[in-house]
Design a protein around this motif. Structure first.
Motif, PDB file in Angstrom:
ATOM      1  N   UNK A  72       9.151 -18.159   2.497  1.00 13.63           N
ATOM      2  CA  UNK A  72       8.360 -19.225   3.108  1.00 13.63           C
ATOM      3  C   UNK A  72       7.132 -19.496   2.252  1.00 13.63           C
ATOM      4  N   UNK A  73       6.963 -20.705   1.838  1.00 10.96           N
ATOM      5  CA  UNK A  73       5.821 -21.033   1.000  1.00 10.96           C
ATOM      6  C   UNK A  73       4.494 -20.852   1.702  1.00 10.96           C
ATOM      7  N   UNK A  74       4.500 -20.906   3.020  1.00 12.75           N
ATOM      8  CA  UNK A  74       3.256 -20.852   3.781  1.00 12.75           C
ATOM      9  C   UNK A  74       2.649 -19.449   3.787  1.00 12.75           C
ATOM     10  N   UNK A  75       3.507 -18.417   3.921  1.00 10.41           N
ATOM     11  CA  UNK A  75       3.017 -17.043   4.041  1.00 10.41           C
ATOM     12  C   UNK A  75       3.367 -16.195   2.818  1.00 10.41           C
ATOM     13  N   UNK A  76       3.672 -16.838   1.696  1.00  2.07           N
ATOM     14  CA  UNK A  76       4.093 -16.101   0.512  1.00  2.07           C
ATOM     15  C   UNK A  76       3.007 -15.161   0.017  1.00  2.07           C
ATOM     16  N   UNK A  77       1.742 -15.579   0.091  1.00  2.00           N
ATOM     17  CA  UNK A  77       0.651 -14.753  -0.411  1.00  2.00           C
ATOM     18  C   UNK A  77       0.393 -13.530   0.463  1.00  2.00           C
ATOM     19  N   UNK A  78       0.895 -13.556   1.697  1.00  2.00           N
ATOM     20  CA  UNK A  78       0.683 -12.433   2.604  1.00  2.00           C
ATOM     21  C   UNK A  78       1.854 -11.445   2.594  1.00  2.00           C
ATOM     22  N   UNK A  79       2.869 -11.726   1.841  1.00  2.00           N
ATOM     23  CA  UNK A  79       4.074 -10.900   1.887  1.00  2.00           C
ATOM     24  C   UNK A  79       3.791  -9.469   1.435  1.00  2.00           C
ATOM     25  N   UNK A  80       3.108  -9.311   0.314  1.00  2.00           N
ATOM     26  CA  UNK A  80       2.871  -7.975  -0.227  1.00  2.00           C
ATOM     27  C   UNK A  80       2.003  -7.151   0.707  1.00  2.00           C
ATOM     28  N   UNK A  81       0.927  -7.749   1.207  1.00  4.67           N
ATOM     29  CA  UNK A  81       0.030  -7.015   2.101  1.00  4.67           C
ATOM     30  C   UNK A  81       0.745  -6.644   3.395  1.00  4.67           C
ATOM     31  N   UNK A  82       1.538  -7.565   3.929  1.00  4.48           N
ATOM     32  CA  UNK A  82       2.257  -7.290   5.178  1.00  4.48           C
ATOM     33  C   UNK A  82       3.276  -6.168   4.993  1.00  4.48           C
ATOM     34  N   UNK A  83       4.029  -6.208   3.887  1.00  2.00           N
ATOM     35  CA  UNK A  83       5.025  -5.163   3.649  1.00  2.00           C
ATOM     36  C   UNK A  83       4.362  -3.807   3.447  1.00  2.00           C
ATOM     37  N   UNK A  84       3.253  -3.788   2.729  1.00  2.00           N
ATOM     38  CA  UNK A  84       2.555  -2.516   2.510  1.00  2.00           C
ATOM     39  C   UNK A  84       1.965  -1.982   3.807  1.00  2.00           C
ATOM     40  N   UNK A  85       1.470  -2.879   4.652  1.00  2.00           N
ATOM     41  CA  UNK A  85       0.940  -2.449   5.946  1.00  2.00           C
ATOM     42  C   UNK A  85       2.049  -1.862   6.823  1.00  2.00           C
ATOM     43  N   UNK A  86       3.214  -2.487   6.815  1.00  2.00           N
ATOM     44  CA  UNK A  86       4.343  -1.942   7.572  1.00  2.00           C
ATOM     45  C   UNK A  86       4.763  -0.585   7.012  1.00  2.00           C
ATOM     46  N   UNK A  87       4.722  -0.448   5.699  1.00  2.00           N
ATOM     47  CA  UNK A  87       5.063   0.833   5.073  1.00  2.00           C
ATOM     48  C   UNK A  87       4.115   1.925   5.544  1.00  2.00           C
ATOM     49  N   UNK A  88       2.826   1.634   5.536  1.00  2.00           N
ATOM     50  CA  UNK A  88       1.847   2.632   5.972  1.00  2.00           C
ATOM     51  C   UNK A  88       1.976   2.923   7.459  1.00  2.00           C
ATOM     52  N   UNK A  89       2.255   1.893   8.252  1.00  2.00           N
ATOM     53  CA  UNK A  89       2.411   2.105   9.693  1.00  2.00           C
ATOM     54  C   UNK A  89       3.599   3.025   9.973  1.00  2.00           C
ATOM     55  N   UNK A  90       4.710   2.770   9.305  1.00  2.00           N
ATOM     56  CA  UNK A  90       5.873   3.628   9.493  1.00  2.00           C
ATOM     57  C   UNK A  90       5.586   5.056   9.041  1.00  2.00           C
ATOM     58  N   UNK A  91       4.857   5.186   7.946  1.00  2.00           N
ATOM     59  CA  UNK A  91       4.550   6.518   7.430  1.00  2.00           C
ATOM     60  C   UNK A  91       3.648   7.290   8.372  1.00  2.00           C
ATOM     61  N   UNK A  92       2.667   6.629   8.961  1.00  2.00           N
ATOM     62  CA  UNK A  92       1.731   7.310   9.852  1.00  2.00           C
ATOM     63  C   UNK A  92       2.343   7.613  11.218  1.00  2.00           C
ATOM     64  N   UNK A  93       3.324   6.814  11.636  1.00  2.00           N
ATOM     65  CA  UNK A  93       3.926   7.014  12.948  1.00  2.00           C
ATOM     66  C   UNK A  93       5.084   8.013  12.937  1.00  2.00           C
ATOM     67  N   UNK A  94       5.680   8.223  11.782  1.00  2.00           N
ATOM     68  CA  UNK A  94       6.838   9.127  11.757  1.00  2.00           C
ATOM     69  C   UNK A  94       6.387  10.556  12.028  1.00  2.00           C
ATOM     70  N   UNK A  95       7.332  11.339  12.502  1.00  2.00           N
ATOM     71  CA  UNK A  95       7.015  12.720  12.845  1.00  2.00           C
ATOM     72  C   UNK A  95       6.872  13.576  11.579  1.00  2.00           C
ATOM     73  N   UNK A  96       6.196  14.701  11.738  1.00  2.00           N
ATOM     74  CA  UNK A  96       6.079  15.659  10.650  1.00  2.00           C
ATOM     75  C   UNK A  96       7.223  16.648  10.747  1.00  2.00           C
ATOM     76  N   UNK A  97       8.115  16.694   9.769  1.00  2.00           N
ATOM     77  CA  UNK A  97       9.272  17.587   9.879  1.00  2.00           C
ATOM     78  C   UNK A  97       8.863  19.049   9.832  1.00  2.00           C
ATOM     79  N   UNK A  98       9.686  19.882  10.467  1.00  2.00           N
ATOM     80  CA  UNK A  98       9.442  21.319  10.462  1.00  2.00           C
ATOM     81  C   UNK A  98       9.607  21.871   9.051  1.00  2.00           C
ATOM     82  N   UNK A  99       8.981  23.023   8.767  1.00  2.00           N
ATOM     83  CA  UNK A  99       9.126  23.605   7.415  1.00  2.00           C
ATOM     84  C   UNK A  99      10.573  23.877   7.027  1.00  2.00           C
ATOM     85  N   UNK A 100      11.427  24.141   7.999  1.00  2.00           N
ATOM     86  CA  UNK A 100      12.825  24.426   7.690  1.00  2.00           C
ATOM     87  C   UNK A 100      13.671  23.169   7.538  1.00  2.00           C
TER      88      UNK A 100
END
Length: 367
Positions: free
Chosen positions: A270-298
């Motif tokens: 979309x030409x309208x939101x093209x400049x926001x694509x990178x920031x939006x994708x990176x924000x989603x990446x960080x959100x997923x990373x912060x919300x995911x659980x911490x796996x057990x040591x094993x």
């Protein structure tokens, strides 16, 4: 058709070492093809896609041969990822075919984009990209529903041995595979050793009494053996190597991670939101990373998957405004300075040929 397939499988088994070497050589050649002639990138990607698809079939065939033939078994433990993915493929046929379809799309998506770029308009090309990302997201959600666990990449079993070491049918030994049964008769003692009962006389030589040098260490042996030792994960049931998603936050984190590529491609189209694509994708990446659980040591397998996802965030250096304003100028500056250097000149020439491809094609740096 079945007879042709059987002949090909027989040819593969009898020439597996040659085919493996040929695959490796062609993969190396594809890195040097772009920029060599007109449409070289299309030829390179065609060869790469063909190799990936045939390797997927070869891996499935060779794994089935080793698994079904009771004479052979691997000396080293099977990798955890292979155990887990193979267990799901054996348990659920839907998982097996969905995972294979997903991998086939990943292998051919760039080739499809190249064809659309040459034959259709830019708008149609982006529609095709969004369609591919939608199909991939649906397939990943289907796998998520079947497993109820975090998705691993790749979803199919990886190659757990070198096919070039698979012995021919007439061979009874191999560097990586051993037989379960021993020979029926042991080799006889040579004649010159049958009556060798004379003890070795003691020698005053210092070689027999001198201890090894104090600087000698067994750390190299330990470093070699420790990665091959059995762990608690090695003896756990394959399906329990990754724990189920327990909380709504875990499910939401995985859903965001799956939808992130589709949202990123849609914003770029979309030409309208093209400049926001990178920031939006990176924000989603960080959100997923912060919300995911911490796996057990094993939970080794889950830790490896999350580590891979964290490393993939480096690809943002080749996307959007970060690529245009920072990474590409740095690479161009490097190639200009090293173009005449004997060793670095070859590397800089390859980088120069790949820079336009990153500019023109989405799937070279897609999430």
């Amino acid at each position: 058709m079945s007879s042709t397939l059987a002949k090909y499988e027989s040819f593969l088994i009898n020439n597996v070492s040659t085919i493996s070497t040929l695959e490796s050589t062609l993969r190396s050649v594809t890195w040097f093809l772009p920029g060599r002639f007109k449409d070289a990138e299309l030829a390179s990607e065609s060869v790469s896609a063909l190799l990936n698809v045939t390797s997927l079939y070869h891996d499935t065939l060779l794994a089935r041969i080793v698994q079904n033939d009771s004479k052979w078994k691997p000396i080293l433990p099977v990798p955890l990822h292979t155990r887990y993915a193979r267990a799901w493929c054996d348990k659920d046929s839907a998982y097996k075919w969905i995972a294979r379809t997903l991998e086939l799309l990943k292998y051919t998506q760039l080739l499809v984009e190249m064809g659309l770029r040459r034959k259709t308009s830019d708008k149609t090309r982006w529609r095709g990209i969004i369609l591919l990302e939608t199909i991939k997201a649906l397939l990943r959600f289907a796998l998520l529903r079947i497993t109820r666990r975090p998705l691993l990449s790749p979803a199919v079993p990886e190659r757990d041995f070198d096919p070039s070491t698979l012995p021919p049918k007439s061979t009874l030994s191999s560097p990586t595979l051993v037989t379960e049964s021993l020979p029926s008769s042991m080799p006889s003692t040579p004649e010159h050793l049958k009556n060798n009962h004379v003890p070795l006389p003691l020698s005053p030589s210092p070689l027999l009494v001198t201890p090894p040098p104090p600087s000698r260490s067994d750390s190299s042996v330990e470093d070699y053996l420790l990665p091959k030792a059995l762990t608690t994960s090695s003896v756990r049931p394959p399906l329990s190597l990754v724990n189920k998603l327990a909380t709504p936050q875990d499910w939401l984190a995985e859903a965001i991670y799956i939808l992130r590529p589709l949202i990123y491609a849609s914003l770029l189209a979309s030409g309208r939101f093209k400049n926001r694509a990178l920031v939006s994708a990176f924000a989603l990446e960080l959100a997923s990373r912060n919300m995911r659980r911490t796996p057990a040591p094993s939970a080794t397998l889950e830790q490896n998957e999350y580590s891979r996802r964290d490393k993939d965030m480096l690809w943002y250096l080749l996307r959007g405004s970060v690529w245009d304003n920072y990474t590409r100028p740095k690479l161009e500056q490097f190639t200009n300075k090293t173009a005449q250097t004997p060793i670095f000149g070859l590397f800089s020439a390859i980088v120069s040929d790949w820079i336009p491809l990153i500019d023109d094609y989405y799937y070279y740096t897609a999430p």
